[in-house]
Enzyme design. Structure first.
Site, PDB file in Angstrom:
ATOM      1  N   CYS A   1      -2.705   4.864   8.228  1.00 31.92           N
ATOM      2  CA  CYS A   1      -2.709   4.098   9.184  1.00 31.92           C
ATOM      3  C   CYS A   1      -1.120   4.756  10.195  1.00 31.92           C
ATOM      4  O   CYS A   1      -1.972   4.910  11.772  1.00 31.92           O
ATOM      5  CB  CYS A   1      -3.127   2.921   9.632  1.00 31.92           C
ATOM      6  SG  CYS A   1      -3.914   2.183   8.041  1.00 31.92           S
TER       7      CYS A   1
ATOM      8  N   ASN B   1       0.484  -1.155   0.245  1.00 22.33           N
ATOM      9  CA  ASN B   1      -0.190   0.310  -0.082  1.00 22.33           C
ATOM     10  C   ASN B   1       1.163   0.973  -0.339  1.00 22.33           C
ATOM     11  O   ASN B   1       0.423   2.218  -0.245  1.00 22.33           O
ATOM     12  CB  ASN B   1      -0.935  -0.276   1.371  1.00 22.33           C
ATOM     13  CG  ASN B   1      -0.110  -0.278   2.401  1.00 22.33           C
ATOM     14  OD1 ASN B   1       0.700  -1.459   2.580  1.00 22.33           O
ATOM     15  ND2 ASN B   1      -0.422   0.719   3.678  1.00 22.33           N
TER      16      ASN B   1
ATOM     17  N   SER C   1     -10.630  -5.309   0.135  1.00 25.75           N
ATOM     18  CA  SER C   1     -12.367  -4.580   0.632  1.00 25.75           C
ATOM     19  C   SER C   1     -12.588  -3.514  -0.245  1.00 25.75           C
ATOM     20  O   SER C   1     -11.713  -2.933  -1.202  1.00 25.75           O
ATOM     21  CB  SER C   1     -11.210  -3.387   1.573  1.00 25.75           C
ATOM     22  OG  SER C   1     -11.790  -2.703   2.105  1.00 25.75           O
ATOM     23  N   ALA C   2     -13.875  -3.159   0.244  1.00 21.26           N
ATOM     24  CA  ALA C   2     -14.322  -2.314  -1.158  1.00 21.26           C
ATOM     25  C   ALA C   2     -14.056  -1.061  -0.730  1.00 21.26           C
ATOM     26  O   ALA C   2     -14.605  -0.361  -2.070  1.00 21.26           O
ATOM     27  CB  ALA C   2     -16.201  -2.309  -0.593  1.00 21.26           C
ATOM     28  N   HIS C   3     -13.708  -0.341   0.122  1.00 19.78           N
ATOM     29  CA  HIS C   3     -13.589   1.075  -0.322  1.00 19.78           C
ATOM     30  C   HIS C   3     -11.924   1.327  -0.639  1.00 19.78           C
ATOM     31  O   HIS C   3     -12.177   2.396  -1.023  1.00 19.78           O
ATOM     32  CB  HIS C   3     -13.620   1.245   0.873  1.00 19.78           C
ATOM     33  CG  HIS C   3     -12.556   1.881   2.100  1.00 19.78           C
ATOM     34  ND1 HIS C   3     -11.473   2.760   1.800  1.00 19.78           N
ATOM     35  CD2 HIS C   3     -11.986   0.752   3.060  1.00 19.78           C
ATOM     36  CE1 HIS C   3     -10.393   1.826   3.100  1.00 19.78           C
ATOM     37  NE2 HIS C   3     -10.728   0.693   3.611  1.00 19.78           N
TER      38      HIS C   3
ATOM     39  N   GLN D   1      -5.544  -3.912  -1.795  1.00 15.72           N
ATOM     40  CA  GLN D   1      -4.326  -2.716  -2.865  1.00 15.72           C
ATOM     41  C   GLN D   1      -4.587  -3.956  -3.902  1.00 15.72           C
ATOM     42  O   GLN D   1      -4.844  -3.002  -5.316  1.00 15.72           O
ATOM     43  CB  GLN D   1      -3.130  -2.483  -1.875  1.00 15.72           C
ATOM     44  CG  GLN D   1      -2.936  -1.545  -1.024  1.00 15.72           C
ATOM     45  CD  GLN D   1      -3.310  -0.785  -1.573  1.00 15.72           C
ATOM     46  OE1 GLN D   1      -3.683   0.248  -2.540  1.00 15.72           O
ATOM     47  NE2 GLN D   1      -3.870   0.618  -0.303  1.00 15.72           N
TER      48      GLN D   1
END
Ligand SMILES: *Cc1c(COP(=O)(O)O)cnc(C)c1O
Length: 390
Positions: free
Chosen positions: A325, A151, A199-201, A179
């Site tokens: 993060c 990422n 992950s959808a977002h 990713q």
């Protein structure tokens, strides 16, 4: 003022088509999929369709796709449940130094429980050494977890080859493909992985919904206990609107993958060329060959990336120092450190990620702002004065 978003690896906006599909499931189609009457059945059908859409994005069978609350939950599930399940066989897990914190912090928690974790290093291009992986395997090894695409600096790992090594030794293999989704092709059959997180977002769907692929025959125990939802593999009343949104986003990502990736690559390469032409003393972190098409991570030598980031924000430009993060702490990025980049250089490094709504004009504006700000910061910088750069 112009607003420019160049942080698509942190999150993406929900596409209008995705939102349109989601809306009815908040209101008139609000039924609980476990209910036996019509609006329940309608919700259940919507989940079935979304499961097929997500399965198609990664070449899986629908029964192999389980919806979770996010990519982090999928990562936690793969590691924690495999560790507990395979405890009688061994206590050793292999991962890499450059994983997302959803993997690294789960490994730390497992170490506290007595598991042993080997963190593989990476080369200057951010890629693991397959021989090192093979050598790290012991008779105690129960799981290998290696991310598909990093990422922070976009490195694409040789997942197919790594999974084949694990398989040869009878060890389960998980990959965090959050990713990778929508940006590079994913085919779980070709890759030979046992588990894969999505992950959808990160693919123009909503935040707070993820998925886990679990190969048929891999009896991974549940992580969230309760009702019989998700084929008894993940309890909790299904987040129907978000699942529907994830399905639509996955379908769009699959249909547009080649064009999308080609467009990102063109924009990204244009951006790099402009930066290199207009700003001196900039280096690219990582290699270009095996890389996320929309990612570039740049080291602006002799300046603080944080200052640059804040000044870009003042001009309406959103970027990050690396992973969303870790940007709240001042620790140098664990990923760039693993690449062997010196600390001073890491402090001047920033991640730019382009996406579907990025335009050339956005990039021209960003390069203009960058050139101005970098020059100003370098004039003020004690480091550049010391090195006689001014
Ligand atoms: C974003 C991200 C995650 C976490 O996904 P969430 O849905 O935000 O929990 C995990 N791994 C990678 C590589 C990511 O980029």
């Amino acid at each position: 003022m112009r607003k420019v978003y160049l942080d698509y690896s942190a999150t993406t906006p929900v596409k209008q088509e995705v939102l349109n599909e989601m809306i009815p499931y908040f209101t008139e189609k609000f039924g609980n999929p476990s209910s036996l009457y019509e609006i329940g059945a309608e919700a259940k059908e919507a989940i079935t369709k979304a499961r097929e859409q997500v399965a198609q994005l990664i070449g899986a069978k629908p029964q192999e796709v389980i919806f979770t609350s996010c990519g982090s939950e999928s990562d936690n599930w793969a590691l924690t449940s495999t560790a507990h399940w395979k405890k009688a066989k061994g206590n050793h897990i292999i991962t890499t130094k450059i994983e997302h914190h959803a993997i690294l912090h789960t490994c730390k928690a497992l170490e506290k429980e007595g598991y042993q974790v080997t963190y593989l290093g990476v080369g200057p291009d951010g890629r693991i050494d397959l021989n090192e992986l093979e050598q790290a395997i012991t008779d105690q090894t129960i799981l290998v977890s290696i991310m598909m695409v990093n990422n922070e600096m976009g490195a694409i790992q040789p997942i197919k080859e790594a999974a084949a090594i694990a398989k040869k030794h009878g060890i389960l293999f998980h990959t965090d493909a959050v990713q990778a989704g929508g940006n590079i092709p994913i085919d779980v059959e070709d890759l030979g992985v046992d588990m894969l997180s999505l992950s959808a977002h990160k693919i123009y769907g909503p935040k707070g919904i993820g998925a886990m692929y679990i190969r048929k025959g891999v009896a991974l125990p549940s992580f969230v206990h309760g009702g019989a939802q998700e084929m008894k593999k993940r309890a909790g009343t299904e987040n129907v609107p978000y699942i529907v949104g994830f399905g639509k986003a996955a379908e769009m990502a699959r249909l547009q993958l080649d064009d999308h990736a080609a467009r990102l690559r063109e924009l990204r390469d244009y951006f790099i060329a402009q930066v290199m032409e207009k700003i001196p003393y900039v280096d690219i972190n990582g290699g270009m060959e095996h890389r996320h098409p929309g990612n570039v991570n740049l080291a602006f030598n002799f300046i603080e990336g944080e200052s640059l980031l804040l000044m870009l924000d003042y001009y309406g430009i959103s970027i990050s120092t690396g992973s969303a993060c870790s940007s709240k702490s001042l620790e140098p990025s664990h990923v760039l450190s693993a690449l062997g980049i010196p600390v001073e250089k890491i402090h001047g490094s920033l991640r730019f990620t382009v996406g579907d709504f990025t335009t050339k004009e956005d990039l021209d504006y960003t390069v203009d702002c960058l050139a101005k700000i970098v020059e100003k910061l370098r004039m003020m910088s004690p480091i550049s004065a010391e090195k006689g750069w001014n």
